[in-house]
Scaffold this motif. Sequence first.
Motif, PDB file in Angstrom:
ATOM      1  N   PRO A  29       0.844  -1.201   0.000  1.00 11.71           N
ATOM      2  CA  PRO A  29       0.000   0.000   0.000  1.00 11.71           C
ATOM      3  C   PRO A  29       0.873   1.243   0.000  1.00 11.71           C
ATOM      4  CG  PRO A  29       0.140  -0.908   2.213  1.00 11.71           C
ATOM      5  CD  PRO A  29       0.894  -1.851   1.315  1.00 11.71           C
ATOM      6  N   THR A  30       0.532   2.209  -0.836  1.00 12.28           N
ATOM      7  CA  THR A  30       1.295   3.465  -0.899  1.00 12.28           C
ATOM      8  C   THR A  30       0.344   4.639  -0.689  1.00 12.28           C
ATOM      9  OG1 THR A  30       1.150   3.318  -3.325  1.00 12.28           O
ATOM     10  CG2 THR A  30       3.196   2.609  -2.295  1.00 12.28           C
ATOM     11  N   GLN A  31      -0.383   4.579   0.388  1.00  9.52           N
ATOM     12  CA  GLN A  31      -1.448   5.543   0.641  1.00  9.52           C
ATOM     13  C   GLN A  31      -0.909   6.950   0.900  1.00  9.52           C
ATOM     14  OE1 GLN A  31      -3.754   3.811   3.805  1.00  9.52           O
ATOM     15  NE2 GLN A  31      -4.217   1.969   2.628  1.00  9.52           N
ATOM     16  N   HIS A  43      -5.308   5.928  -7.761  1.00  5.39           N
ATOM     17  CA  HIS A  43      -6.149   6.588  -6.770  1.00  5.39           C
ATOM     18  C   HIS A  43      -5.328   7.560  -5.934  1.00  5.39           C
ATOM     19  CE1 HIS A  43      -8.984   7.358  -3.563  1.00  5.39           C
ATOM     20  NE2 HIS A  43      -9.919   6.876  -4.365  1.00  5.39           N
ATOM     21  N   PRO A  44      -5.788   8.795  -5.772  1.00  2.00           N
ATOM     22  CA  PRO A  44      -4.959   9.812  -5.114  1.00  2.00           C
ATOM     23  C   PRO A  44      -4.798   9.639  -3.610  1.00  2.00           C
ATOM     24  CG  PRO A  44      -7.087  10.721  -5.718  1.00  2.00           C
ATOM     25  CD  PRO A  44      -7.017   9.368  -6.336  1.00  2.00           C
ATOM     26  N   THR A  49      -1.068  -5.584 -14.100  1.00  2.00           N
ATOM     27  CA  THR A  49      -2.374  -6.193 -13.858  1.00  2.00           C
ATOM     28  C   THR A  49      -2.948  -5.740 -12.533  1.00  2.00           C
ATOM     29  OG1 THR A  49      -1.737  -8.139 -15.154  1.00  2.00           O
ATOM     30  CG2 THR A  49      -3.603  -8.390 -13.650  1.00  2.00           C
ATOM     31  N   VAL A  50      -2.087  -5.631 -11.516  1.00  2.00           N
ATOM     32  CA  VAL A  50      -2.534  -5.244 -10.180  1.00  2.00           C
ATOM     33  C   VAL A  50      -2.913  -3.767 -10.122  1.00  2.00           C
ATOM     34  CG1 VAL A  50      -1.801  -4.957  -7.777  1.00  2.00           C
ATOM     35  CG2 VAL A  50      -1.231  -7.067  -9.018  1.00  2.00           C
ATOM     36  N   THR A  51      -2.120  -2.907 -10.724  1.00  2.00           N
ATOM     37  CA  THR A  51      -2.267  -1.471 -10.498  1.00  2.00           C
ATOM     38  C   THR A  51      -3.141  -0.758 -11.513  1.00  2.00           C
ATOM     39  OG1 THR A  51      -0.212  -1.022 -11.717  1.00  2.00           O
ATOM     40  CG2 THR A  51      -0.045  -1.314  -9.322  1.00  2.00           C
ATOM     41  N   ASP A  52      -3.341  -1.321 -12.700  1.00  2.00           N
ATOM     42  CA  ASP A  52      -4.126  -0.641 -13.727  1.00  2.00           C
ATOM     43  C   ASP A  52      -5.604  -0.552 -13.318  1.00  2.00           C
ATOM     44  OD1 ASP A  52      -1.914  -0.315 -15.289  1.00  2.00           O
ATOM     45  OD2 ASP A  52      -2.463  -1.797 -16.808  1.00  2.00           O
ATOM     46  N   GLY A  53      -6.248   0.522 -13.752  1.00  2.00           N
ATOM     47  CA  GLY A  53      -7.688   0.638 -13.617  1.00  2.00           C
ATOM     48  C   GLY A  53      -8.199   0.980 -12.236  1.00  2.00           C
ATOM     49  N   HIS A  54      -7.359   1.569 -11.385  1.00  2.00           N
ATOM     50  CA  HIS A  54      -7.811   1.955 -10.046  1.00  2.00           C
ATOM     51  C   HIS A  54      -8.652   3.219 -10.163  1.00  2.00           C
ATOM     52  CE1 HIS A  54      -6.589   2.255  -5.503  1.00  2.00           C
ATOM     53  NE2 HIS A  54      -7.896   2.273  -5.691  1.00  2.00           N
ATOM     54  N   ASP A  76     -13.099   6.969  -7.843  1.00  2.00           N
ATOM     55  CA  ASP A  76     -14.169   6.931  -6.851  1.00  2.00           C
ATOM     56  C   ASP A  76     -14.299   5.554  -6.201  1.00  2.00           C
ATOM     57  OD1 ASP A  76     -15.090   5.595  -9.066  1.00  2.00           O
ATOM     58  OD2 ASP A  76     -17.099   6.464  -9.032  1.00  2.00           O
ATOM     59  N   CYS A  77     -13.201   4.807  -6.173  1.00  2.00           N
ATOM     60  CA  CYS A  77     -13.234   3.457  -5.589  1.00  2.00           C
ATOM     61  C   CYS A  77     -11.926   3.212  -4.851  1.00  2.00           C
ATOM     62  CB  CYS A  77     -13.445   2.403  -6.670  1.00  2.00           C
ATOM     63  SG  CYS A  77     -13.664   0.724  -6.028  1.00  2.00           S
ATOM     64  N   ARG A  78     -11.887   3.658  -3.608  1.00  2.00           N
ATOM     65  CA  ARG A  78     -10.645   3.568  -2.854  1.00  2.00           C
ATOM     66  C   ARG A  78     -10.136   2.132  -2.754  1.00  2.00           C
ATOM     67  NH1 ARG A  78     -12.066   7.822   1.997  1.00  2.00           N
ATOM     68  NH2 ARG A  78     -14.091   6.792   1.849  1.00  2.00           N
ATOM     69  N   LEU A  79     -10.972   1.230  -2.222  1.00  2.00           N
ATOM     70  CA  LEU A  79     -10.507  -0.127  -1.923  1.00  2.00           C
ATOM     71  C   LEU A  79     -11.580  -1.160  -2.266  1.00  2.00           C
ATOM     72  CD1 LEU A  79      -8.822   0.716   1.505  1.00  2.00           C
ATOM     73  CD2 LEU A  79      -7.641   0.234  -0.632  1.00  2.00           C
ATOM     74  N   GLY A  80     -12.301  -0.915  -3.358  1.00  2.00           N
ATOM     75  CA  GLY A  80     -13.396  -1.789  -3.734  1.00  2.00           C
ATOM     76  C   GLY A  80     -13.133  -2.581  -4.999  1.00  2.00           C
ATOM     77  N   GLU A  81     -14.206  -2.807  -5.783  1.00  2.00           N
ATOM     78  CA  GLU A  81     -14.142  -3.705  -6.934  1.00  2.00           C
ATOM     79  C   GLU A  81     -13.256  -3.170  -8.059  1.00  2.00           C
ATOM     80  OE1 GLU A  81     -15.298  -6.544  -6.450  1.00  2.00           O
ATOM     81  OE2 GLU A  81     -16.645  -6.161  -4.758  1.00  2.00           O
ATOM     82  N   ARG A  82     -13.095  -1.859  -8.138  1.00  2.46           N
ATOM     83  CA  ARG A  82     -12.232  -1.281  -9.179  1.00  2.46           C
ATOM     84  C   ARG A  82     -10.924  -0.771  -8.568  1.00  2.46           C
ATOM     85  NH1 ARG A  82     -15.752   3.218 -11.207  1.00  2.46           N
ATOM     86  NH2 ARG A  82     -16.590   3.026  -9.098  1.00  2.46           N
TER      87      ARG A  82
END
Length: 274
Positions: free
Chosen positions: A70-72, A130-131, A144-149, A152-158
Amino acid sequence: MSDTPAPPPTGPLVTRAGLAAELRAAGALSGETLLVHSSLRSLGWVCGGPVAVVQALLDALGPRGTLVVPTQSGDLSDPAVWAAPPVPRSWWDTIRATMPPYDPDLTPTRGVGVIPETVRRWPGALRSAHPQTSFAAVGPRAATVTDGHAEDCRLGERSPLARLEELGARVLLLGVGYDSCTSFHLAEYRVPAPLARVGRPAPDGWREITEVSISSDRFGELGHDFERDRPVVRGTAGAATTRLFPVADAVAYAEGWLPVHRPRVGDILLGGPE
């Protein structure tokens, strides 16, 4: 100048090679995708500091493995919800107008430790978009892991959490407790949860969007019950306790546990990251 000698460092002495061997003995598998939550201090005296830890993790995973952290950057949020520490109300508008927007290459991590910050800057590392709740990854499955974040979806399906679940990734808690387990948050998106209006800087100015409200409240209790009821591989690395388990197991267990032990209903008007 004080004549009192500095105390000797506390051990054990941890090296890259020794840590890699301990991680493999604790269950890390070559070629797997591993989401790591970590504490450098918990390991002991590490020769080479966080760089040696990242090298050891990559050694244990091998060239076909992928390391994810995680790089929050939760400080890219509305000053109205800041509490540690708060800022004067008279500053809020200026902060909103001047806060630099998220840049995956420049924005530092906050509150997740020095090991994720080291991974973020690792050669070849990719970081999600995600910002506030981004993830960074190194290895063949990083894209594969990081694309498409989604914004409006912090930690959900997207988010990368759902991709990690799909990939059969596992979680490594390296010297930290279940309160650091982000996988539990994916379950919050799958059970009734309140919504929050979240403010953050954007390239075109201050932006507010609606997101699922997330909280790590009672994650320690959730983790205790999860470990009691589901297979968790426990081990040691340096002076740290390690725990290994599939992302999917943690999410599925939390989906059943949260509605019973931490019911949350209704919407809130304003909220930031944890």
